[in-house]
Design an enzyme around this catalytic site. Sequence first.
Site, PDB file in Angstrom:
ATOM      1  N   GLY A 146      49.121 -70.073  36.305  1.00  0.00           N
ATOM      2  CA  GLY A 146      49.806 -69.057  35.519  1.00  0.00           C
ATOM      3  C   GLY A 146      50.121 -69.462  34.092  1.00  0.00           C
TER       4      GLY A 146
ATOM      5  CG  MET B 295      41.232 -67.557  41.414  1.00  0.00           C
ATOM      6  SD  MET B 295      40.082 -67.513  40.019  1.00  0.00           S
ATOM      7  CE  MET B 295      38.665 -68.284  40.773  1.00  0.00           C
TER       8      MET B 295
ATOM      9  CB  ILE C 248      35.601 -59.523  43.490  1.00  0.00           C
ATOM     10  CG1 ILE C 248      35.039 -60.809  42.872  1.00  0.00           C
ATOM     11  CG2 ILE C 248      34.840 -58.298  42.998  1.00  0.00           C
ATOM     12  CD1 ILE C 248      33.623 -61.134  43.309  1.00  0.00           C
TER      13      ILE C 248
ATOM     14  CG  HIS D  58      34.990 -64.799  32.570  1.00  0.00           C
ATOM     15  ND1 HIS D  58      34.989 -65.027  33.926  1.00  0.00           N
ATOM     16  CD2 HIS D  58      33.868 -65.397  32.083  1.00  0.00           C
ATOM     17  CE1 HIS D  58      33.908 -65.712  34.255  1.00  0.00           C
ATOM     18  NE2 HIS D  58      33.212 -65.952  33.149  1.00  0.00           N
TER      19      HIS D  58
ATOM     20  CD  GLU E  98      41.298 -68.898  29.391  1.00  0.00           C
ATOM     21  OE1 GLU E  98      42.192 -69.295  30.156  1.00  0.00           O
ATOM     22  OE2 GLU E  98      40.224 -68.433  29.786  1.00  0.00           O
TER      23      GLU E  98
ATOM     24  NE  ARG F   7      36.420 -57.313  48.199  1.00  0.00           N
ATOM     25  CZ  ARG F   7      35.493 -56.671  47.488  1.00  0.00           C
ATOM     26  NH1 ARG F   7      34.361 -56.341  48.052  1.00  0.00           N
ATOM     27  NH2 ARG F   7      35.693 -56.353  46.229  1.00  0.00           N
TER      28      ARG F   7
HETATM   29  C1  GRF Z   1      41.853 -69.170  33.148  1.00  0.00           C
HETATM   30  O1  GRF Z   1      40.917 -70.117  32.709  1.00  0.00           O
HETATM   31  C2  GRF Z   1      41.243 -67.796  33.132  1.00  0.00           C
HETATM   32  O2  GRF Z   1      40.269 -67.626  32.167  1.00  0.00           O
HETATM   33  C3  GRF Z   1      40.618 -67.698  34.487  1.00  0.00           C
HETATM   34  O3  GRF Z   1      41.488 -68.396  35.348  1.00  0.00           O
HETATM   35  C4  GRF Z   1      42.213 -69.360  34.602  1.00  0.00           C
HETATM   36  C5  GRF Z   1      43.656 -69.095  34.884  1.00  0.00           C
HETATM   37  O4  GRF Z   1      44.483 -70.102  34.379  1.00  0.00           O
HETATM   38  N1  GRF Z   1      40.393 -66.322  34.853  1.00  0.00           N
HETATM   39  P1  GRF Z   1      46.065 -69.927  34.462  1.00  0.00           P
HETATM   40  O5  GRF Z   1      46.416 -69.677  35.930  1.00  0.00           O
HETATM   41  O6  GRF Z   1      46.461 -68.796  33.582  1.00  0.00           O
HETATM   42  O7  GRF Z   1      46.605 -71.249  33.994  1.00  0.00           O
END
Ligand code: GRF
Length: 220
Positions: free
Chosen positions: A18, A96, A98, A115, A180, A71
């Site tokens: 997170g 994680m 889909i 992503h 990010e 799902r």
């Molecule tokens: C990040 O690298 C994001 O791009 C991917 O999952 C990771 C999540 O990291 N979808 P965090 O849980 O926000 O530290």
Amino acid sequence: MKQVDSTLRAAVLVSGGGTNLQAIIDSQKRGDLKIQLAVVLSDKPQAYGLVRAQQAGIDSVCVLPADHADRDAYDGAVLRHLDRYRPDLVLLAGFMRILTPSFVTRYLGRLLNIHPSLLPKYAGLHTHRRALEAGERWHGSTVHYVTEVLDGGPRIIQGRVPVLPDDDVDRLARRVLAVEHRIYPEAIRLISEGRVHYADAAAWLDGSRLDEPLQFESGS
Ligand code: GRF
């Protein structure tokens, strides 16, 4: 979706550490991001993102896949939880799973993901390893609207980082995470200010179609 006068309500979906959630919380606390974080939802009880939510005083909930038959049933349960909070935005931040087409349809245009690659390169998993193996000179991350095409929805913003000669997966992943933490709050800010929106299967900025995503430069 234009939202200028009212504060957007966001739900954040996490499965892990997170840190992106934390970047969004911090940005909101600094006053850079004028949104309301309504709820954090996880599919994993041990997700540290749930702790971050509790520490920030945000409602949090864990919906366990094992409690649901398939799902569709799982996503239905998640949708029911989210409905209680009436989110304007659903932010996937390391979630994680889909999502089913009915989930995506329900929140189309209000559903974002981050992503860890320069999409369209390296959709799917193990992006850092694949970028290293391919000898890429640049890698990074992309914030995009979620559609039924996995990691294929309209891109809003990308952050690029150089791949350095002595990089391994961990070092590269750390550098990507840092960018990010800049681009996700920035994308949300642009949406909350009514500058970016989704229409006609595309992302739009200030009334123009974003055929290429915005590029975030470190230091900008
Ligand atoms: C990040 O690298 C994001 O791009 C991917 O999952 C990771 C999540 O990291 N979808 P965090 O849980 O926000 O530290």
